[in-house]
Motif scaffolding. Structure first.
Motif, PDB file in Angstrom:
ATOM      1  N   GLU A  68       0.809  -1.223   0.000  1.00 46.89           N
ATOM      2  CA  GLU A  68       0.000   0.000   0.000  1.00 46.89           C
ATOM      3  C   GLU A  68       0.840   1.270   0.000  1.00 46.89           C
ATOM      4  N   GLU A  69       2.020   1.215   0.605  1.00 48.69           N
ATOM      5  CA  GLU A  69       2.894   2.391   0.632  1.00 48.69           C
ATOM      6  C   GLU A  69       3.415   2.661  -0.791  1.00 48.69           C
ATOM      7  N   PRO A  70       3.706   3.921  -1.102  1.00 49.29           N
ATOM      8  CA  PRO A  70       4.330   4.195  -2.409  1.00 49.29           C
ATOM      9  C   PRO A  70       5.648   3.426  -2.554  1.00 49.29           C
ATOM     10  N   VAL A  71       5.926   2.951  -3.750  1.00 51.44           N
ATOM     11  CA  VAL A  71       7.104   2.100  -3.971  1.00 51.44           C
ATOM     12  C   VAL A  71       8.169   2.822  -4.800  1.00 51.44           C
ATOM     13  N   HIS A  72       9.390   2.352  -4.638  1.00 49.22           N
ATOM     14  CA  HIS A  72      10.501   2.831  -5.470  1.00 49.22           C
ATOM     15  C   HIS A  72      10.540   1.944  -6.710  1.00 49.22           C
ATOM     16  N   LEU A  73      10.252   2.528  -7.857  1.00 49.96           N
ATOM     17  CA  LEU A  73      10.238   1.754  -9.101  1.00 49.96           C
ATOM     18  C   LEU A  73      11.616   1.817  -9.745  1.00 49.96           C
ATOM     19  N   VAL A  74      12.112   0.674 -10.173  1.00 53.24           N
ATOM     20  CA  VAL A  74      13.402   0.619 -10.863  1.00 53.24           C
ATOM     21  C   VAL A  74      13.176  -0.144 -12.169  1.00 53.24           C
ATOM     22  N   GLY A  75      13.349   0.532 -13.303  1.00 52.67           N
ATOM     23  CA  GLY A  75      13.062  -0.122 -14.576  1.00 52.67           C
ATOM     24  C   GLY A  75      14.262  -0.099 -15.496  1.00 52.67           C
ATOM     25  N   ASN A  76      14.490  -1.235 -16.179  1.00 59.53           N
ATOM     26  CA  ASN A  76      15.582  -1.326 -17.132  1.00 59.53           C
ATOM     27  C   ASN A  76      15.012  -1.365 -18.552  1.00 59.53           C
ATOM     28  N   SER A  77      15.551  -0.528 -19.438  1.00 59.72           N
ATOM     29  CA  SER A  77      15.129  -0.511 -20.838  1.00 59.72           C
ATOM     30  C   SER A  77      13.603  -0.346 -20.915  1.00 59.72           C
ATOM     31  N   PHE A  78      12.877  -1.237 -21.587  1.00 65.02           N
ATOM     32  CA  PHE A  78      11.425  -1.070 -21.694  1.00 65.02           C
ATOM     33  C   PHE A  78      10.756  -1.043 -20.308  1.00 65.02           C
TER      34      PHE A  78
END
Lengths: 292, 114
Positions: A92-102
């Protein structure tokens, strides 16, 4: 390993729990076609868990060990999957998004459409989906799927991917590895609508990109593919931080994992601390208001 | 293969036993792609990529099986994250066996000292 049903698709999820009391949750989003959660499982995932952040990794639909439906590979499908996945995992808490390429494109799209759930976004060798981006993707995929016979498409893929993505082209072992990945990607493209869906998905307008409220970090290889996109995004979002890893190409995540991990962790922990301090001072102010 | 969590302290397996256990896990992860019975067996020198044709996502599955079987002290993700990419590409079954045996010995020593 866990199987999680999200948005009607059976997803493969791996959680690497934080050592000690968690400072937050990071969700890792891998790239398209030949990628899987393995790219994060053996790189940033354990680094984040070690530093006290719960690491949630999942295989995108069609990829890795997740279900491969025949259709439904637009950006909006992937963003809806991610949202449903957070619900299913009761995060439920906001998350740290980590994305590679697409995966970075998905993370940015998610931050635009679900701003309340994104604490930060870290994007490795990627940028938002734009008209130009969709056009480039369409051209590259068209070349791979329509204009070449299947066996040549595979050779083309190996040569192109090796040249543009990796600093290791010409290393026989690495080329064999890419060839295996290419075979899988060829089958993926032949049996699903992914090659049509990705360029046909929704794109973000300048106005939508400007709506991104959370802190954004862009990590690129100095010889990578997205320098122009990065410059454009940094101009639209003035607070954006940009870090460049010298001598690296598009595969900077796996080929310079330690450096990328250190940059991403430093950013995420700094922002998590700032958010916690802000929350504490708000609580103190509210408490002060009540006692007055 | 069914993972059975040990409820009492078992003797620490030697490397030959660990190799046998890991080979069985690899065969099960590879499923239909496993080398046929009687074919070249999995040895300490087998490389995950070149010889066994395992993809990185297969190694993720293997990592889960290792933790189920041996317990959380065998953390394959953390071990691989500590290696250079070249070492991962060249990784052999033997290096994994040594890592597992070493981790189990370290855990047993730590438990004995408590």
């Amino acid at each position: 390993m866990a199987r999680v049903q999200a948005n009607g698709v059976d997803h493969h999820v791996q959680v690497l729990p934080a050592k000690g009391a968690p400072l937050g949750t990071a969700v890792f989003v891998h790239g398209a076609f030949i990628d899987s959660l393995a790219s994060f499982y053996f790189t940033l995932g354990p680094q984040f868990a070690e530093a006290g952040i719960d690491a949630v990794l999942y295989d995108l639909r069609g990829h890795g060990r997740s279900e491969r439906p025949p259709t439904g590979y637009t950006l909006q499908d992937f963003t809806a999957d991610l949202d449903a996945l957070l619900d299913a995992l009761r995060i439920e808490e906001p998350v740290h998004l980590v994305g590679n390429s697409f995966g970075g494109t998905i993370a940015l799209d998610y931050a635009v459409h679900h701003p309340e759930r994104a604490a930060t976004v870290t994007v490795v060798e990627s940028g938002p989906a734009t008209q130009d981006w969709a056009h480039t993707m369409a051209g590259a995929l068209d070349q791979a799927t329509e204009q070449l016979p299947p066996e040549e498409a595979l050779d083309w893929f190996v040569a192109e991917y090796g040249a543009i993505a990796s600093t290791r082209q010409g290393d026989g072992r690495h080329d064999a590895h890419i060839r295996r990945l290419g075979r899988n990607a060829g089958k993926f493209i032949a049996t699903t609508t992914i090659a049509r869906d990705i360029p046909d998905g929704r794109v973000l307008s300048d106005g939508e990109v400007r709506q991104i409220r959370c802190p954004v970090l862009l990590i690129n290889g100095s010889e990578g593919l997205v320098a122009e996109q990065t410059a454009w995004l940094a101009e639209l979002l003035p607070g954006t931080q940009v870090r460049v890893v010298a001598g690296q190409k598009h595969s900077v995540l796996v080929e310079a994992a330690e450096e990328v991990g250190a940059l991403a962790l430093d950013f995420v922990i700094t922002e998590a601390d700032k958010a916690a301090a802000l929350e504490a001072s708000l609580d103190a102010a509210l408490e002060g208001g009540r006692t007055r | 293969m069914k993972a059975v969590k040990a409820t009492q302290t078992p003797p620490i397996p030697d490397e030959a036993q660990v190799l046998a256990e890991i080979s069985e896990m690899i065969m099960s992860v590879l499923g239909d792609y496993a080398p046929p019975e009687g074919d070249a067996a999995i040895t300490l020198d087998s490389r995950f990529g070149d010889d066994l044709e395992m993809e990185s996502i297969d190694l993720v599955t293997l990592s889960g099986r290792l933790a189920e079987w041996y317990g959380p002290e065998v953390n394959f993700a953390e071990y691989l994250a500590s290696l250079e990419l070249d070492e991962i590409i060249e990784l052999t079954v033997g290096r994994l066996v040594s890592y597992v045996a070493r981790s189990l010995r370290t855990a047993a020593t730590a438990a004995a000292e408590r």
